[in-house]
Design a protein around this motif. Structure first.
Motif, PDB file in Angstrom:
ATOM      1  N   ARG A  16     -10.450   4.397   0.681  1.00 59.60           N
ATOM      2  CA  ARG A  16     -10.016   3.068   1.105  1.00 59.60           C
ATOM      3  C   ARG A  16      -8.500   3.000   1.251  1.00 59.60           C
ATOM      4  O   ARG A  16      -7.984   2.373   2.184  1.00 59.60           O
ATOM      5  N   GLU A  17      -7.759   3.627   0.342  1.00 58.23           N
ATOM      6  CA  GLU A  17      -6.303   3.562   0.399  1.00 58.23           C
ATOM      7  C   GLU A  17      -5.765   4.176   1.680  1.00 58.23           C
ATOM      8  O   GLU A  17      -4.818   3.655   2.283  1.00 58.23           O
ATOM      9  N   GLU A  59     -15.385  -5.012   4.439  1.00 56.40           N
ATOM     10  CA  GLU A  59     -13.937  -4.869   4.601  1.00 56.40           C
ATOM     11  C   GLU A  59     -13.625  -3.953   5.779  1.00 56.40           C
ATOM     12  O   GLU A  59     -12.707  -4.217   6.570  1.00 56.40           O
ATOM     13  N   MET A  98     -11.516  -4.824   9.363  1.00 54.29           N
ATOM     14  CA  MET A  98     -10.394  -4.030   9.856  1.00 54.29           C
ATOM     15  C   MET A  98     -10.696  -3.422  11.218  1.00 54.29           C
ATOM     16  O   MET A  98      -9.798  -3.267  12.053  1.00 54.29           O
ATOM     17  N   ARG A 100      -4.507   1.141   8.698  1.00 55.26           N
ATOM     18  CA  ARG A 100      -4.502  -0.216   9.264  1.00 55.26           C
ATOM     19  C   ARG A 100      -3.079  -0.730   9.365  1.00 55.26           C
ATOM     20  O   ARG A 100      -2.681  -1.303  10.381  1.00 55.26           O
ATOM     21  N   ASP A 112       0.834  -1.195   0.000  1.00 58.03           N
ATOM     22  CA  ASP A 112       0.000   0.000   0.000  1.00 58.03           C
ATOM     23  C   ASP A 112       0.871   1.248   0.000  1.00 58.03           C
ATOM     24  O   ASP A 112       1.931   1.306   0.597  1.00 58.03           O
ATOM     25  N   LEU A 124      -6.469   1.714   4.497  1.00 55.87           N
ATOM     26  CA  LEU A 124      -5.525   0.603   4.449  1.00 55.87           C
ATOM     27  C   LEU A 124      -4.172   1.011   5.009  1.00 55.87           C
ATOM     28  O   LEU A 124      -3.535   0.260   5.755  1.00 55.87           O
TER      29      LEU A 124
END
Length: 507
Positions: free
Chosen positions: A39-40, A131, A135, A46, A19, A43
């Motif tokens: 979303r990026e 998703e 997470m 996360r 990522d 991520l």
């Protein structure tokens, strides 16, 4: 314009997946509008939660293991006076290793994720709620894991629920009682278990991200800490499928190199493109990096335990444990001198292959940090069963581990009951799990039960690696409050609501 904490975090936590690395320059209080957009970014955040563990592994090892009976000082300059205080069981509030700020930094990062990640759903149609929920489960589990280390090391600690979102923000929070912290941990684990993935297909995710089995392992550990034995067994029984995955005796070393063995449950992953693992540097002596080894193994106790637990069955081997205690397996059995004695190099983290001298090459020293593997679960079950007076079943769990080390089974009743059983159990644990981060915690857990207080006192006082007398070490540990750490003086200065423990006030 100030640089936001998120930008600082992202700079500190180099993400270890593919990522995109993100750095966001924003003033205070604009985080919600500028960062949690897609979303990026979620991520990347996360990944930051996992990367925060890397910053705390040294603390986790020191707090949870370095006072156990297998440690001896390393010969390198990295074994400083702060580390010496731990082995001397004489720790002061000025000791830098009692600082917890990096752990709380990781926790506030997780708090930010829990609070803000859901907003990305409204902004990015490619981001699916399923998703996000997975997470979020990982976030709750990681927060629980961090607090579990804190509560085992310090007992009473502050609970921080809010993210750090402004340079003007202050956390003045009193320490919560141990029971309150443990209740909070269990609440997080309950949330996590509902939402985390059952498994992953990619190897680094399967062993390096939180799964339902990882949550069960952490939660069972919490239950055992709380002396809730049947509840711990209810959780570990859901991990029984790992019994068929235990590696054969000849493959025992594969647990550490290459790692991610079939019996692993959760490991911090070190890959070529991410952080460098600190573990090789902690233990390597004969092919050291930097200032050489921080720790050696207490060779006196290893030889005593090896003979007591596994007496030789032939004239060739000094111990019947020819899988773990043979030269160039757990240890390189060449004495290494340090001021006051000698010890063995901990070879299981620095070698490529067992039973011959073959060190990891410079490009292959990314040793994973193992948080949980199934053999520890079997030891947890043995402890819980023994506390329920189910000693035959407890011995059966230990014999499973022995069988997978080509060791003779324990005859029925040979470990005794009560104090004798727990003493043997801790030795068995150390022979299998030594230097993996939790043996001091295990000794505390058992010895806090009134009938077993002498288990920790005797194990810790005998054969101290600094050559302190039995009487001196025992006296330092007579008060169970000494088993837990003081609040560091800087934490007290930064948090006016935090009050030093009575035991350490005049020390």
């Amino acid at each position: 314009m100030k640089r936001s904490l998120y930008s600082i975090f992202l700079t500190l936590f180099l993400f270890t997946s593919c990522d995109k690395f993100l750095e966001v320059e924003v003033p205070d209080n604009l985080v919600h509008n500028e960062y949690w957009q897609n979303r990026e970014q979620v991520l990347a955040s996360r990944n930051g939660m996992y990367s925060a563990l890397h910053n705390n592994l040294n603390n986790f090892l020191v707090w949870g293991d370095s006072r156990s009976s297998l440690y001896a000082p390393g010969s390198g300059e990295s074994f400083t006076g702060d580390y010496r205080q731990f082995m001397a069981h004489d720790i002061y509030s000025t000791n830098g290793l009692t600082r917890w700020s990096s752990v709380y930094t990781g926790i506030t990062w997780i708090n930010s994720f829990i609070k803000n990640a859901p907003s990305a759903l409204q902004n990015d149609p490619t981001f699916k709620e399923s998703e996000l929920q997975m997470m979020m489960g990982e976030a709750y589990a990681l927060r629980a894991l961090n607090y579990f280390y804190l509560v085992r090391a310090f007992k009473d600690v502050p609970i921080i629920l809010e993210p750090y979102e402004s340079d003007a923000q202050k956390f003045n929070t009193a320490a919560m009682y141990e029971t309150e912290v443990l209740d909070f941990i269990e609440e997080d684990l309950d949330k996590a278990l509902k939402d985390v993935a059952e498994d992953f297909t990619q190897v680094n995710d399967r062993f390096g991200r939180i799964t339902k089995n990882a949550v069960r392992a952490i939660w069972a550990d919490v239950k055992l800490w709380r002396n809730q034995y049947q509840e711990a067994l209810n959780l570990t029984s859901q991990l029984n499928s790992y019994r068929d995955k235990l590696v054969d005796p000849a493959d025992w070393y594969s647990i550490f190199n290459p790692g991610n063995s079939a019996e692993s449950i959760f490991e911090y992953q070190y890959v070529q493109t991410g952080f460098s693992s600190p573990i090789y540097g902690w233990f390597a002596h004969f092919q050291a990096v930097g200032s050489a080894d921080k720790y050696l193994a207490n060779s006196t106790n290893i030889e005593l335990y090896g003979l007591e637990l596994y007496p030789p069955v032939d004239q060739i081997n000094w111990s019947a444990d020819t899988i773990r205690l043979k030269n160039h397996s757990s240890y390189k059995r060449t004495p290494v001198s340090y001021a006051g004695g000698s010890g063995f190099e901990v070879y299981k983290f620095v070698g490529q292959t067992p039973y011959v001298e073959s060190y990891r090459p410079a490009g292959g020293r990314n040793v994973n940090f193992i948080f949980y593997r199934y053999r520890e679960i079997l030891f947890m079950e043995a402890e819980a069963l023994a506390m329920l007076n189910r000693y035959a079943e407890a011995e059966e769990r230990i014999n499973i581990i022995r069988e997978h080390c080509d060791l003779p089974a324990i005859p029925s009743g040979a470990m005794g009951t009560g104090f004798d059983f727990m003493r043997y159990l801790l030795m068995e644990r150390e022979m299998e799990l030594g230097f993996e981060g939790k043996e001091w915690f295990a000794a505390i857990r058992i010895s806090r039960r009134p009938e077993f207080v002498n288990v920790l006192l005797e194990k810790s006082a005998e054969n101290n690696p600094l050559k302190l007398s039995y009487q001196v070490v025992r006296a330092r540990l007579l008060n169970p409050e000494s088993w837990f750490l003081p609040y560091h003086e800087t934490e007290l200065e930064n948090n006016p609501a935090l009050v030093q423990k009575e035991y350490y006030k005049n020390k």
